[in-house]
Design an enzyme around this catalytic site. Structure first.
Site, PDB file in Angstrom:
ATOM      1  N   ILE A 190       2.919   4.172  -2.526  1.00  0.00           N
ATOM      2  CA  ILE A 190       2.384   4.936  -3.660  1.00  0.00           C
ATOM      3  C   ILE A 190       2.244   4.060  -4.907  1.00  0.00           C
ATOM      4  O   ILE A 190       1.283   4.214  -5.679  1.00  0.00           O
ATOM      5  CB  ILE A 190       3.241   6.191  -3.943  1.00  0.00           C
ATOM      6  CG1 ILE A 190       2.543   7.081  -4.978  1.00  0.00           C
ATOM      7  CG2 ILE A 190       4.648   5.839  -4.392  1.00  0.00           C
ATOM      8  CD1 ILE A 190       3.185   8.451  -5.156  1.00  0.00           C
ATOM      9  N   SER A 195       0.810  -1.225   0.000  1.00  0.00           N
ATOM     10  CA  SER A 195       0.000   0.000   0.000  1.00  0.00           C
ATOM     11  C   SER A 195       0.841   1.273   0.000  1.00  0.00           C
ATOM     12  O   SER A 195       0.428   2.298   0.526  1.00  0.00           O
ATOM     13  CB  SER A 195      -0.935   0.010   1.209  1.00  0.00           C
ATOM     14  OG  SER A 195      -0.161  -0.025   2.392  1.00  0.00           O
ATOM     15  N   HIS A 253      18.791   2.251   2.183  1.00  0.00           N
ATOM     16  CA  HIS A 253      17.709   3.176   1.828  1.00  0.00           C
ATOM     17  C   HIS A 253      16.796   2.634   0.734  1.00  0.00           C
ATOM     18  O   HIS A 253      15.581   2.756   0.827  1.00  0.00           O
ATOM     19  CB  HIS A 253      18.349   4.492   1.373  1.00  0.00           C
ATOM     20  CG  HIS A 253      17.380   5.581   1.071  1.00  0.00           C
ATOM     21  ND1 HIS A 253      16.469   6.049   1.997  1.00  0.00           N
ATOM     22  CD2 HIS A 253      17.174   6.329  -0.054  1.00  0.00           C
ATOM     23  CE1 HIS A 253      15.756   7.033   1.468  1.00  0.00           C
ATOM     24  NE2 HIS A 253      16.142   7.210   0.219  1.00  0.00           N
ATOM     25  N   ARG A 262      24.604   9.795  -4.997  1.00  0.00           N
ATOM     26  CA  ARG A 262      24.413   9.322  -3.626  1.00  0.00           C
ATOM     27  C   ARG A 262      25.398   8.227  -3.224  1.00  0.00           C
ATOM     28  O   ARG A 262      25.849   8.178  -2.078  1.00  0.00           O
ATOM     29  CB  ARG A 262      22.980   8.805  -3.519  1.00  0.00           C
ATOM     30  CG  ARG A 262      22.503   8.612  -2.144  1.00  0.00           C
ATOM     31  CD  ARG A 262      21.047   8.259  -2.146  1.00  0.00           C
ATOM     32  NE  ARG A 262      20.201   9.423  -2.215  1.00  0.00           N
ATOM     33  CZ  ARG A 262      18.872   9.366  -2.279  1.00  0.00           C
ATOM     34  NH1 ARG A 262      18.265   8.208  -2.298  1.00  0.00           N
ATOM     35  NH2 ARG A 262      18.146  10.466  -2.323  1.00  0.00           N
ATOM     36  N   HIS A 287      21.674   5.568   1.958  1.00  0.00           N
ATOM     37  CA  HIS A 287      21.540   7.035   2.039  1.00  0.00           C
ATOM     38  C   HIS A 287      22.675   7.549   2.927  1.00  0.00           C
ATOM     39  O   HIS A 287      22.912   7.007   4.006  1.00  0.00           O
ATOM     40  CB  HIS A 287      20.180   7.409   2.634  1.00  0.00           C
ATOM     41  CG  HIS A 287      19.799   8.828   2.369  1.00  0.00           C
ATOM     42  ND1 HIS A 287      20.446   9.885   2.971  1.00  0.00           N
ATOM     43  CD2 HIS A 287      18.876   9.375   1.559  1.00  0.00           C
ATOM     44  CE1 HIS A 287      19.914  11.027   2.531  1.00  0.00           C
ATOM     45  NE2 HIS A 287      18.963  10.735   1.671  1.00  0.00           N
ATOM     46  N   GLN A 298      10.853  11.926   2.228  1.00  0.00           N
ATOM     47  CA  GLN A 298      10.992  13.336   2.620  1.00  0.00           C
ATOM     48  C   GLN A 298      11.117  14.234   1.404  1.00  0.00           C
ATOM     49  O   GLN A 298      10.300  15.097   1.124  1.00  0.00           O
ATOM     50  CB  GLN A 298      12.226  13.520   3.505  1.00  0.00           C
ATOM     51  CG  GLN A 298      12.102  12.856   4.851  1.00  0.00           C
ATOM     52  CD  GLN A 298      13.256  13.214   5.781  1.00  0.00           C
ATOM     53  OE1 GLN A 298      14.077  14.076   5.474  1.00  0.00           O
ATOM     54  NE2 GLN A 298      13.326  12.545   6.901  1.00  0.00           N
ATOM     55  N   GLY A 299      12.199  14.005   0.639  1.00  0.00           N
ATOM     56  CA  GLY A 299      12.645  14.966  -0.369  1.00  0.00           C
ATOM     57  C   GLY A 299      11.556  15.414  -1.322  1.00  0.00           C
ATOM     58  O   GLY A 299      11.284  16.612  -1.451  1.00  0.00           O
ATOM     59  N   GLU A 358      18.279  18.445  -5.455  1.00  0.00           N
ATOM     60  CA  GLU A 358      18.962  17.397  -4.689  1.00  0.00           C
ATOM     61  C   GLU A 358      20.156  16.912  -5.479  1.00  0.00           C
ATOM     62  O   GLU A 358      20.359  17.306  -6.640  1.00  0.00           O
ATOM     63  CB  GLU A 358      17.991  16.246  -4.372  1.00  0.00           C
ATOM     64  CG  GLU A 358      16.911  16.679  -3.382  1.00  0.00           C
ATOM     65  CD  GLU A 358      15.964  15.570  -2.968  1.00  0.00           C
ATOM     66  OE1 GLU A 358      16.339  14.391  -3.112  1.00  0.00           O
ATOM     67  OE2 GLU A 358      14.864  15.884  -2.515  1.00  0.00           O
ATOM     68  N   SER A 370       6.729   2.558   3.041  1.00  0.00           N
ATOM     69  CA  SER A 370       7.907   3.427   2.894  1.00  0.00           C
ATOM     70  C   SER A 370       7.531   4.793   2.348  1.00  0.00           C
ATOM     71  O   SER A 370       8.130   5.809   2.719  1.00  0.00           O
ATOM     72  CB  SER A 370       8.915   2.832   1.907  1.00  0.00           C
ATOM     73  OG  SER A 370       9.528   1.724   2.429  1.00  0.00           O
ATOM     74  N   ARG A 387      20.194   4.988  -7.930  1.00  0.00           N
ATOM     75  CA  ARG A 387      18.998   5.789  -8.203  1.00  0.00           C
ATOM     76  C   ARG A 387      19.246   7.280  -7.971  1.00  0.00           C
ATOM     77  O   ARG A 387      19.856   7.663  -6.974  1.00  0.00           O
ATOM     78  CB  ARG A 387      17.860   5.320  -7.295  1.00  0.00           C
ATOM     79  CG  ARG A 387      16.588   6.107  -7.447  1.00  0.00           C
ATOM     80  CD  ARG A 387      15.463   5.486  -6.636  1.00  0.00           C
ATOM     81  NE  ARG A 387      15.684   5.603  -5.218  1.00  0.00           N
ATOM     82  CZ  ARG A 387      15.375   6.678  -4.503  1.00  0.00           C
ATOM     83  NH1 ARG A 387      14.843   7.745  -5.077  1.00  0.00           N
ATOM     84  NH2 ARG A 387      15.577   6.691  -3.201  1.00  0.00           N
ATOM     85  N   ASP A 439       9.199  -9.118   0.759  1.00  0.00           N
ATOM     86  CA  ASP A 439       8.187 -10.176   0.564  1.00  0.00           C
ATOM     87  C   ASP A 439       7.869 -10.433  -0.910  1.00  0.00           C
ATOM     88  O   ASP A 439       7.839 -11.580  -1.364  1.00  0.00           O
ATOM     89  CB  ASP A 439       6.880  -9.810   1.279  1.00  0.00           C
ATOM     90  CG  ASP A 439       7.064  -9.641   2.772  1.00  0.00           C
ATOM     91  OD1 ASP A 439       8.014 -10.210   3.330  1.00  0.00           O
ATOM     92  OD2 ASP A 439       6.250  -8.935   3.384  1.00  0.00           O
ATOM     93  N   SER A 446      11.874   7.892  -6.837  1.00  0.00           N
ATOM     94  CA  SER A 446      11.194   6.641  -6.476  1.00  0.00           C
ATOM     95  C   SER A 446       9.684   6.832  -6.370  1.00  0.00           C
ATOM     96  O   SER A 446       8.916   5.971  -6.809  1.00  0.00           O
ATOM     97  CB  SER A 446      11.760   6.063  -5.176  1.00  0.00           C
ATOM     98  OG  SER A 446      11.698   7.006  -4.152  1.00  0.00           O
TER      99      SER A 446
HETATM  100  C1  SIN Z   1      15.849  12.279   0.601  1.00  0.00           C
HETATM  101  O1  SIN Z   1      14.965  13.075   0.896  1.00  0.00           O
HETATM  102  O2  SIN Z   1      17.044  12.492   0.782  1.00  0.00           O
HETATM  103  C2  SIN Z   1      15.459  10.968   0.007  1.00  0.00           C
HETATM  104  C3  SIN Z   1      14.923  11.184  -1.331  1.00  0.00           C
HETATM  105  C4  SIN Z   1      15.023   9.934  -2.143  1.00  0.00           C
HETATM  106  O3  SIN Z   1      15.490   8.921  -1.656  1.00  0.00           O
HETATM  107  O4  SIN Z   1      14.660   9.995  -3.302  1.00  0.00           O
END
Ligand code: SIN
Length: 521
Positions: free
Chosen positions: A24, A22, A352, A297, A248, A58-59, A134, A53, A387, A227, A392
């Protein structure tokens, strides 16, 4: 496994489309299928939205601005040119329409704006939205809601589907195994409160998220045990790119006090100018990469770990920005834990995101008939070996919609279901806890940021043994924790085997000569 007569189960259900998970991606798949007139069941282990998740993201969500080609180039460059250009085209070309249609128009998500200007579509007005930047993005193109974008999307999405006549969301419901027959997937065994119910579906869409529970430190919520990947692999579906586990670089590690829990410090904070300082207070990222703190990253995560190993700690210096003003949610988290962010936030890498997963095409179709996978449990080719930040949620949205549309229109078939014996062997105390501990220690030590061929061999031996121990019990019980352990051990083996078979250091897969046991750290 041999079949069980259906009457051995108290009940069975049918649905046109079964979505497992469930976040996005799962919710977008449910929406895509329901829009095509399908009757949809969403089965989720989560009891609260925080169980997915996506809620924690956040980002934000990257969209295409004036230059879609540059967005594509950034994705390919971050992946060290290992992403699949055709998949990247789909992602970028459909980004703005998917965000406008679903997030803005259907769900009413209010992304942060610069105030004043009309902001009702990602490409409506270049200045209307407060686009964030970012790492490894050539321009600011990330839509966000403070640093709680996942929550701002996920909650209205769940509410919308809860109220939808053609969608049933079954929470606290785990998928234990896929039901498959002659190369076709016909649904899954679903468990709730210890009761197992075969659910037959015209199509089954896996959207079970990541593998954070395979590592001791992760940004994923509890229950991220791989899973969907394990169930698909056990049913015979292809998986790919499993070695590409993204760490991360900036996670506050937390302490022993239960109130001092870890939390992610979004890359958006570095996008606004925060700098990484070593144990001596020196900035180090310019020595590692020309883009310094905004390097890809994987580069930043390894540099941070190296500096922690050599200088004792790394802190994120947020003094170049108005931290509390721009990231109030993160400032609150610091304050709740007694972290004096004005002196820099202690950070380190944590697992992450898994870039690989169930191998799917541009419609989310897996290698088995009527099986789909979307979101983090899938491998679309968009991420390759690493990534790009804030892609994501977008991948989950775009592939979820596509898979949901494609999966509708197939009638469920009721077939033989897998046999679950109702024996209850004496299980050693702390069985699951002890095995999970061993699994996480193995992954952390041998299959983390740096991997040596010797360590990968060792890890495979440990994990094979562990999987055998778990399998001996799992077929005689339906307990969810045993299935989670089984799925985690299968997924851990898939990651480790893929890492051992890939002799090229690229992106998140970083090979070193020295085994961890002799490394100086
Ligand atoms: C983050 O806010 O640093 C994570 C964003 C992401 O993993 O795409």
């Amino acid at each position: 496994m041999s079949g069980t007569e259906l009457e051995d189960y108290d009940d069975y259900r049918t649905t046109d489309v079964l979505v497992v998970g469930s976040g996005i991606a799962g919710l977008a798949a449910a929406l895509g299928a329901a829009r095509e007139g399908a009757d949809v069941t969403v089965a989720t282990k989560a009891t609260r939205p925080e169980g997915a998740s996506s809620w924690w993201a956040q980002g934000g969500i990257a969209v295409s601005r004036d230059d879609p080609d540059q967005f594509k180039e950034d994705i390919l460059a971050a992946s060290a040119d290992t992403a699949d250009p055709a998949a990247v085209d789909v992602l970028v070309d459909e980004a703005n329409d998917a965000v406008s249609d679903v997030l803005v128009d259907t769900l009413g998500v209010e992304f942060d704006t610069n105030g004043g200007a009309e902001a009702d579509a990602p490409d409506a007005d270049g200045d209307a939205f407060d686009f964030g930047r970012e790492a490894a993005h050539d321009e600011a193109r990330i839509l966000h809601v403070d640093a709680s974008t996942g929550k701002a999307i996920h909650v209205p999405f769940l509410n919308y589907l809860d109220a939808h006549d053609d969608v049933t969301v079954r929470d606290d419901t785990a998928a234990l195994e896929l039901v498959s027959h002659e190369g076709r997937v016909n649904g899954a065994l679903l468990e709730r409160d210890g009761e197992v119910t075969p659910t037959f579906a015209g199509a089954t869409i896996l959207a079970t998220g990541g593998i954070g529970d395979l590592y001791p430190r992760s940004t994923n919520p509890d229950g991220s045990t791989g899973d969907g990947i394990a169930m698909a692999a056990l049913a015979g579906a292809d998986v790919a790119d499993m070695e590409y586990v993204q760490f991360h670089p900036t996670v506050y590690p937390g302490g022993d006090d239960p109130d001092d829990g870890p939390f992610l410090v979004s890359e958006a904070v570095r996008g606004e100018g925060a700098r990484l300082l070593d144990g001596e207070g020196e900035r180090f990222m310019p020595d590692y990469h020309e883009d310094a703190e905004l390097a890809p990253r994987d580069v930043v995560a390894r540099a941070v770990q190296t500096e922690i190993d050599t200088t004792g700690e790394v802190r994120l210096d947020v003094s170049p920005l108005d931290f509390a003003g721009e990231f109030p949610g993160l400032a609150e988290k610091c304050e709740a834990r007694g972290v004096d962010w004005e002196s820099g936030i202690p950070v380190g890498p944590a697992e992450h995101f898994l870039c690989g997963g169930v191998d799917v095409d541009t419609r989310g179709r897996a290698s088995l008939d009527r099986l789909y996978a979307v979101g983090e449990c899938s491998r679309t080719g968009v991420h390759g070996a690493n990534r790009l930040a804030s892609t994501s949620l977008l991948e989950g949205l775009v592939w979820g919609l596509r898979a949901g549309e494609d999966a509708s229109g197939l009638d469920p078939e009721v077939v033989e279901a897998p046999e679950l014996l109702d024996r209850d062997p004496a299980l050693p105390d702390n069985f699951a806890r002890e095995k999970f501990h061993r699994l996480r220690r193995t992954m952390d030590e041998y299959v983390g940021l740096r991997r040596s061929p010797d360590d990968l061999g060792r890890a495979q031996a440990v994990l094979r043994r562990l999987k055998g121990e778990v399998d001996a019990y799992v077929r005689t019980r339906t307990a969810r924790s045993l299935y989670e352990l089984r799925h985690a051990s299968v997924t851990a083996l898939l990651v480790t085997r893929a890492a051992a078979e890939n002799g090229e250091s690229v992106g998140t897969h970083n090979l070193v000569e020295e085994p961890a046991t002799t490394r100086a750290d």
